[in-house]
Design an enzyme around this catalytic site. Sequence first.
Site, short mmCIF file in Angstrom:
data_model
loop_
_atom_site.label_atom_id
_atom_site.label_comp_id
_atom_site.label_asym_id
_atom_site.label_seq_id
_atom_site.Cartn_x
_atom_site.Cartn_y
_atom_site.Cartn_z
N HIS A 55 0.83 -1.21 0.00
CA HIS A 55 0.00 0.00 0.00
C HIS A 55 0.86 1.26 0.00
O HIS A 55 2.06 1.25 0.30
CB HIS A 55 -0.96 0.01 1.20
N CYS A 64 2.39 -4.60 7.11
CA CYS A 64 2.16 -4.46 5.68
C CYS A 64 3.39 -3.84 5.02
O CYS A 64 4.29 -3.34 5.69
CB CYS A 64 0.93 -3.60 5.41
#
Length: 522
Positions: free
Chosen positions: A410, A429
Site C-alpha cells: 500500500h 504491511c
Amino acid sequence: MRNYTLKKSFHFLSVTLLIAAGLIIQSCTKKSRSDLGAELFKKTQNKVFKDATPEGLEVVFKDMLQKQKGQLSQPQIITVFYEDNNYDPVFVMDHIFNGDVDLTANYFEKAGQHGLDPGMFKAEQIKKLVAKFKDKKAIKNLDEAYRDIAQLEILTANSLLNYSNALQFGMVSPRKIYQRYYMATKRPDSTSMLATLKASNLKAFLDSIQPKNPQYLALQKALMAGGAAEGMSKEETQRYLVVNMERLRWRNKPYEEKYVIVNIPDYRLDVMENGQSALNMKVIVGEGRNTDNTISLAEYNESYKIDRPFTRETPQLNSQIYAAQVNPVWNIPESIASKEIMVEAGKDPYYLENKGIDVYRNGKIVDDPETIDWGSAKPGQYELKQRPGDQNSLGKIKFLFKNNSSVYLHDTPARSAFNQSMRALSHGCVRVGDPLALAKNLFGDTPAYDTIAKDMDEPKPSPTTLDLSKKIPVYITYVTCWVDANGTLQYRPDVYGLDAVLYGHLKKFLADTDTLATLASL
C-alpha cells in the site's frame, strides 16, 4: 536479489525432475537373481560368493535394516525400496564394478563445496566396503559376505537420499523453523526419493541435481574463495553464504514470467519480467526484533535458533495480486486500535476526528466518540475505521492479495521514512515507494489505470476497487546475501534475526572451518 529467481533456474529444476523421473530410472519390476552367487563370484573372483543365495542374503538384510532403522534418515523409504525389489542388492550388483559407487562417494566427499559436512554422507565407509569387494581375499566367509552386501546397500542408499534431498530441497524445512512462513515450498516425498534410488546412471543423476542457479554458483564461488566481506570476519561471511545457499536450495522460487517480489532485508520491491527487473522501488516493511542488529551471525548464541517473531514482522509468503483499491478505508486492526489509537484518543478527545477515524459499536457508527471513556474501554468493544483522505495510513491505494496475515502492499502519507536506510518501520504491511508506477506496471495502459491515476489525484469519499484482468504473483521473501546485476556480492543486516534462526538449525550439517579452508586452498 534482483534476478536471483531467474526463470531459467526453475526450468532447470523441472528438467531435473523429468530426468530423475524418467530418463535415468530403472524398471520398477521386481528383480530375481537366482544366480546371485555365480554373478558375484564372476565379478569378485572370491570363492566365498559361490554359495551366496538371494534367500540367505534376505535374512541378513532384513535383520540389519531393522537394527539400523534408528540411524537412517529415511528408513521407511529404504525398506519399501528393498522390499519391492526382493532385497536385490542393486548397488553391489550394478554399480560397484563399473565404478559408479566410488564415483558417487567422490561427490559425497566434495559436499563441502555446498557448505555441507562431507561426513554426513559416509564416503570413507562406502569406499572401504567397495575395496573389500574388489579384493578377492578380503571377505573371508559367507556370513561376512552377506553382512557386507547389506551394509553397503544400506549405507549407499541412505547417503544417496541424504545428498539428493539436500541439494534438491535443502537440509532444513523452513516451515518447521519459522513461525511466519507461508510460502509454497516443495519437500522431498516418496516419489522423488524412490526415483533417486532407482537411478540407473548415477553420474548422470548426480550431475543433474547439482544446483545451477547463477545466484547459487556465485555464492558457492565466494564460499570456496574463503574471503571476508567488508566489515565482517571470514567466519561471519561464511555463515552469510551458507545460510543463503540453503535458501536457494529450497523449492519455493518464482517460476512465472512476471511477478512482484519483495526482499524484506533489502527493503526493496521488484517487478520481474522474463528474468529481469522491469520496475523497482524502495519499500517499508514490518518492524522486526533485530532492527539494531544485536542478534548476529558473528557472535551466534544457541538461543537464537528459536524463532520469536516480533508482532509487527512482515511474513514470508506468496500469493496473487488480484485488485487495487483506490482511496481505501483502513479497517484498523484490534491490536493497533487498543494499543495505539485508543491510547491517543484517551489523551485528546478530538484525536479521532482530526485523523478521520470513525468509531463503530455493534456495527453502528458512534455519533459522539469524544465522550467515550477510552481508559475503561475493553479491547474489541469498539471497531475503528479511518476514512479515505490525505491522512489515511494506507495512503491513496492498496494492492490486494489473499493471505492469512492481513497484509498487503500500500501507499503511505509518511513519505520521509523512505529516506531512511533502516526501513523496518510498519505494522506488518509493505508500504511501497512509488504506488502509481506499480499500478501502471500491473494494469498497463488501460481504462482501469486511468481511473486509478485520476482517483488518486482527486480523492473520493469512498473506495474504488479495480480488478486486474490477470492476477500477478507476489512473493515476499527474506534474502540477506546475493550477487547483483554487476556481479557484486551484496550483504544486508539480519533485521528479523531469521539468518540466526536458520543457522542454528543448519549448523549441525555444515562443513567445519578446516574443511572450508582446505577447499579454498585447492
